[in-house]
Write a protein that holds these residues in place. Structure first.
Motif, PDB file in Angstrom:
ATOM      1  N   GLN A  41      63.175  69.159 -33.720  1.00  0.00           N
ATOM      2  CA  GLN A  41      62.060  69.926 -33.175  1.00  0.00           C
ATOM      3  C   GLN A  41      60.718  69.297 -33.539  1.00  0.00           C
ATOM      4  OE1 GLN A  41      62.696  73.890 -34.687  1.00  0.00           O
ATOM      5  NE2 GLN A  41      64.710  74.046 -33.743  1.00  0.00           N
ATOM      6  N   ALA A  42      60.623  68.796 -34.770  1.00  0.00           N
ATOM      7  CA  ALA A  42      59.386  68.132 -35.188  1.00  0.00           C
ATOM      8  C   ALA A  42      59.119  66.907 -34.320  1.00  0.00           C
ATOM      9  CB  ALA A  42      59.466  67.733 -36.662  1.00  0.00           C
ATOM     10  N   ARG A  43      60.173  66.164 -33.987  1.00  0.00           N
ATOM     11  CA  ARG A  43      59.995  64.981 -33.131  1.00  0.00           C
ATOM     12  C   ARG A  43      59.525  65.374 -31.744  1.00  0.00           C
ATOM     13  NH1 ARG A  43      64.790  63.174 -35.699  1.00  0.00           N
ATOM     14  NH2 ARG A  43      66.046  63.819 -33.924  1.00  0.00           N
ATOM     15  N   VAL A  44      60.100  66.447 -31.204  1.00  0.00           N
ATOM     16  CA  VAL A  44      59.696  66.913 -29.871  1.00  0.00           C
ATOM     17  C   VAL A  44      58.217  67.302 -29.876  1.00  0.00           C
ATOM     18  CG1 VAL A  44      59.973  68.744 -28.160  1.00  0.00           C
ATOM     19  CG2 VAL A  44      61.991  67.642 -29.151  1.00  0.00           C
ATOM     20  N   LEU A  45      57.808  68.082 -30.861  1.00  0.00           N
ATOM     21  CA  LEU A  45      56.415  68.512 -30.924  1.00  0.00           C
ATOM     22  C   LEU A  45      55.483  67.342 -31.186  1.00  0.00           C
ATOM     23  CD1 LEU A  45      56.811  71.831 -32.949  1.00  0.00           C
ATOM     24  CD2 LEU A  45      56.404  71.584 -30.496  1.00  0.00           C
ATOM     25  N   ALA A  46      55.893  66.426 -32.065  1.00  0.00           N
ATOM     26  CA  ALA A  46      55.053  65.267 -32.356  1.00  0.00           C
ATOM     27  C   ALA A  46      54.850  64.412 -31.108  1.00  0.00           C
ATOM     28  CB  ALA A  46      55.676  64.432 -33.476  1.00  0.00           C
ATOM     29  N   GLY A  47      55.829  64.413 -30.206  1.00  0.00           N
ATOM     30  CA  GLY A  47      55.711  63.644 -28.975  1.00  0.00           C
ATOM     31  C   GLY A  47      54.638  64.155 -28.036  1.00  0.00           C
ATOM     32  N   LEU A  48      54.143  65.369 -28.273  1.00  0.00           N
ATOM     33  CA  LEU A  48      53.068  65.915 -27.449  1.00  0.00           C
ATOM     34  C   LEU A  48      51.704  65.375 -27.852  1.00  0.00           C
ATOM     35  CD1 LEU A  48      54.193  69.660 -27.415  1.00  0.00           C
ATOM     36  CD2 LEU A  48      54.538  67.962 -25.615  1.00  0.00           C
ATOM     37  N   LEU A  49      51.609  64.784 -29.036  1.00  0.00           N
ATOM     38  CA  LEU A  49      50.317  64.379 -29.584  1.00  0.00           C
ATOM     39  C   LEU A  49      50.305  62.888 -29.869  1.00  0.00           C
ATOM     40  CD1 LEU A  49      49.835  67.232 -32.227  1.00  0.00           C
ATOM     41  CD2 LEU A  49      49.233  67.259 -29.796  1.00  0.00           C
ATOM     42  N   ASP A  50      49.100  62.328 -29.902  1.00  0.00           N
ATOM     43  CA  ASP A  50      48.962  60.959 -30.377  1.00  0.00           C
ATOM     44  C   ASP A  50      48.736  60.979 -31.882  1.00  0.00           C
ATOM     45  OD1 ASP A  50      46.296  61.739 -30.723  1.00  0.00           O
ATOM     46  OD2 ASP A  50      45.626  60.758 -28.883  1.00  0.00           O
ATOM     47  N   GLU A  51      48.573  59.818 -32.477  1.00  0.00           N
ATOM     48  CA  GLU A  51      48.423  59.744 -33.934  1.00  0.00           C
ATOM     49  C   GLU A  51      47.187  60.488 -34.416  1.00  0.00           C
ATOM     50  OE1 GLU A  51      50.403  58.671 -36.332  1.00  0.00           O
ATOM     51  OE2 GLU A  51      51.911  58.365 -34.774  1.00  0.00           O
ATOM     52  N   GLU A  52      46.121  60.426 -33.638  1.00  0.00           N
ATOM     53  CA  GLU A  52      44.898  61.142 -34.022  1.00  0.00           C
ATOM     54  C   GLU A  52      45.138  62.641 -34.054  1.00  0.00           C
ATOM     55  OE1 GLU A  52      40.273  61.843 -32.487  1.00  0.00           O
ATOM     56  OE2 GLU A  52      41.629  60.493 -31.393  1.00  0.00           O
ATOM     57  N   GLY A  53      45.818  63.146 -33.037  1.00  0.00           N
ATOM     58  CA  GLY A  53      46.089  64.573 -32.993  1.00  0.00           C
ATOM     59  C   GLY A  53      46.968  65.039 -34.127  1.00  0.00           C
ATOM     60  N   LEU A  54      47.944  64.205 -34.520  1.00  0.00           N
ATOM     61  CA  LEU A  54      48.859  64.581 -35.595  1.00  0.00           C
ATOM     62  C   LEU A  54      48.168  64.701 -36.944  1.00  0.00           C
ATOM     63  CD1 LEU A  54      52.001  62.452 -34.662  1.00  0.00           C
ATOM     64  CD2 LEU A  54      51.836  64.946 -34.657  1.00  0.00           C
ATOM     65  N   GLN A  55      46.980  64.140 -37.062  1.00  0.00           N
ATOM     66  CA  GLN A  55      46.258  64.194 -38.336  1.00  0.00           C
ATOM     67  C   GLN A  55      45.349  65.416 -38.449  1.00  0.00           C
ATOM     68  OE1 GLN A  55      47.083  61.937 -40.690  1.00  0.00           O
ATOM     69  NE2 GLN A  55      48.501  61.180 -39.122  1.00  0.00           N
ATOM     70  N   THR A  56      45.355  66.285 -37.430  1.00  0.00           N
ATOM     71  CA  THR A  56      44.385  67.387 -37.399  1.00  0.00           C
ATOM     72  C   THR A  56      44.947  68.711 -37.896  1.00  0.00           C
ATOM     73  OG1 THR A  56      44.947  67.990 -35.112  1.00  0.00           O
ATOM     74  CG2 THR A  56      43.219  66.327 -35.422  1.00  0.00           C
ATOM     75  N   GLY A  57      46.194  68.752 -38.346  1.00  0.00           N
ATOM     76  CA  GLY A  57      46.828  70.010 -38.717  1.00  0.00           C
ATOM     77  C   GLY A  57      46.235  70.655 -39.953  1.00  0.00           C
ATOM     78  N   LEU A  58      46.431  71.957 -40.065  1.00  0.00           N
ATOM     79  CA  LEU A  58      46.036  72.697 -41.254  1.00  0.00           C
ATOM     80  C   LEU A  58      46.924  72.305 -42.429  1.00  0.00           C
ATOM     81  CD1 LEU A  58      45.793  76.280 -39.690  1.00  0.00           C
ATOM     82  CD2 LEU A  58      43.868  74.770 -40.222  1.00  0.00           C
ATOM     83  N   SER A  59      46.395  72.422 -43.623  1.00  0.00           N
ATOM     84  CA  SER A  59      47.206  72.182 -44.817  1.00  0.00           C
ATOM     85  C   SER A  59      48.253  73.289 -44.944  1.00  0.00           C
ATOM     86  CB  SER A  59      46.324  72.170 -46.070  1.00  0.00           C
ATOM     87  OG  SER A  59      45.389  71.108 -46.016  1.00  0.00           O
ATOM     88  N   LEU A  60      49.447  72.914 -45.364  1.00  0.00           N
ATOM     89  CA  LEU A  60      50.487  73.909 -45.592  1.00  0.00           C
ATOM     90  C   LEU A  60      50.224  74.641 -46.904  1.00  0.00           C
ATOM     91  CD1 LEU A  60      53.695  71.885 -44.634  1.00  0.00           C
ATOM     92  CD2 LEU A  60      52.363  73.434 -43.198  1.00  0.00           C
ATOM     93  N   PRO A  61      50.617  75.913 -46.998  1.00  0.00           N
ATOM     94  CA  PRO A  61      50.444  76.652 -48.254  1.00  0.00           C
ATOM     95  C   PRO A  61      51.193  75.966 -49.393  1.00  0.00           C
ATOM     96  CG  PRO A  61      51.040  78.135 -46.459  1.00  0.00           C
ATOM     97  CD  PRO A  61      51.224  76.749 -45.946  1.00  0.00           C
ATOM     98  N   ALA A  62      50.581  75.961 -50.561  1.00  0.00           N
ATOM     99  CA  ALA A  62      51.205  75.320 -51.717  1.00  0.00           C
ATOM    100  C   ALA A  62      52.576  75.915 -52.012  1.00  0.00           C
ATOM    101  CB  ALA A  62      50.290  75.452 -52.935  1.00  0.00           C
ATOM    102  N   ALA A  63      52.758  77.196 -51.689  1.00  0.00           N
ATOM    103  CA  ALA A  63      54.015  77.882 -52.002  1.00  0.00           C
ATOM    104  C   ALA A  63      55.210  77.293 -51.269  1.00  0.00           C
ATOM    105  CB  ALA A  63      53.892  79.370 -51.677  1.00  0.00           C
ATOM    106  N   VAL A  64      54.978  76.601 -50.138  1.00  0.00           N
ATOM    107  CA  VAL A  64      56.105  76.049 -49.381  1.00  0.00           C
ATOM    108  C   VAL A  64      56.293  74.560 -49.643  1.00  0.00           C
ATOM    109  CG1 VAL A  64      55.698  77.767 -47.591  1.00  0.00           C
ATOM    110  CG2 VAL A  64      54.816  75.442 -47.291  1.00  0.00           C
ATOM    111  N   LEU A  65      55.454  73.983 -50.480  1.00  0.00           N
ATOM    112  CA  LEU A  65      55.543  72.552 -50.755  1.00  0.00           C
ATOM    113  C   LEU A  65      56.481  72.231 -51.906  1.00  0.00           C
ATOM    114  CD1 LEU A  65      51.801  71.525 -50.300  1.00  0.00           C
ATOM    115  CD2 LEU A  65      53.673  71.345 -48.641  1.00  0.00           C
ATOM    116  N   GLN A  66      56.795  73.232 -52.721  1.00  0.00           N
ATOM    117  CA  GLN A  66      57.684  73.029 -53.856  1.00  0.00           C
ATOM    118  C   GLN A  66      59.143  73.158 -53.426  1.00  0.00           C
ATOM    119  OE1 GLN A  66      56.402  72.084 -56.793  1.00  0.00           O
ATOM    120  NE2 GLN A  66      54.392  72.200 -55.787  1.00  0.00           N
TER     121      GLN A  66
END
Length: 217
Positions: free
Chosen positions: A57-82
């Motif tokens: 699913q991540a690959r499908v969604l990433a295919g909608l954007l170029d590299e510049e667009g992929l760098q614009t996302g919000l930071s994920l909550p710290a609670a889900v990074l561990q």
């Protein structure tokens, strides 16, 4: 910033999609870490399949954007990074984080016909992820010894996730109004979690067979 029509994927939706790509990659890592550690074989098999689906699913969604667009996302909550230290933690991530991502994606699809065509299969796959999370919440909640810990972890994860989902709603709001829709991913997410929690066994503290073997709780 987008490989799709700029009219369909507004800057806000591009940023949303970039955020969901990062979220799905993180979910895939969580599931992958538990694909041979589940309390029963069927659980391990399920999370292994879910890990593959999240990566796809991540690959499908990433295919909608170029590299510049992929760098614009919000930071994920710290609670889900561990890493998820136990099975209960993983189920809470599946129930809250995975479901939050799905509600946001469903809201985005309602706001963008172009996006809706591309994510129909993703939403179908996610219906099974949500069923898995719901059933495990119920199973864990039926054990009197586990229920307080489960509810505590749900609340510890819900608190930092809520403002993040509300940020996703803000990204959707402009496009939603333009298409006569309402984003409300946060409200839908909160209602779904509330409904699931209401289904947890209330007050039945009779001893039950343990669903988690030693070391997996």
């Amino acid at each position: 910033m987008s490989t799709a029509s700029d009219e369909e994927l507004t800057p806000a939706v591009v940023r949303l999609v970039a955020t969901l790509v990062a979220a799905k990659r993180r979910l895939a890592r969580h599931y992958l870490e538990w694909c041979v550690r589940g309390p029963i074989l069927e659980a391990s098999t399920a999370v292994s399949a879910m890990a593959q689906e999240e990566y796809g699913q991540a690959r499908v969604l990433a295919g909608l954007l170029d590299e510049e667009g992929l760098q614009t996302g919000l930071s994920l909550p710290a609670a889900v990074l561990q890493p998820a230290p136990c099975w209960i933690s993983l189920i809470c991530l599946a129930a809250l984080f995975d479901t939050a991502v799905t509600e946001a994606l469903a809201a985005a699809a309602r706001c963008s016909p172009s996006l809706a065509r591309r994510v129909a299969k993703i939403l179908q796959e996610e219906s099974f992820h949500q069923l898995f999370a719901q059933q495990w919440l119920q199973l864990l909640g039926q054990e009197a010894a586990l229920r307080p810990r489960l509810l505590q972890q749900v609340e510890q994860l819900r608190a930092p996730l809520l403002p993040w989902v509300e940020q996703l709603d803000q990204l959707l709001s402009e496009t939603a109004v333009a298409h006569g829709q309402s984003a409300q991913a946060a409200a839908a997410w909160q209602q779904r979690i509330t409904d699931w929690l209401r289904q947890l066994a209330p007050g039945d503290d009779a001893p039950r067979p343990h669903v988690l073997p030693g070391g997996s709780s």
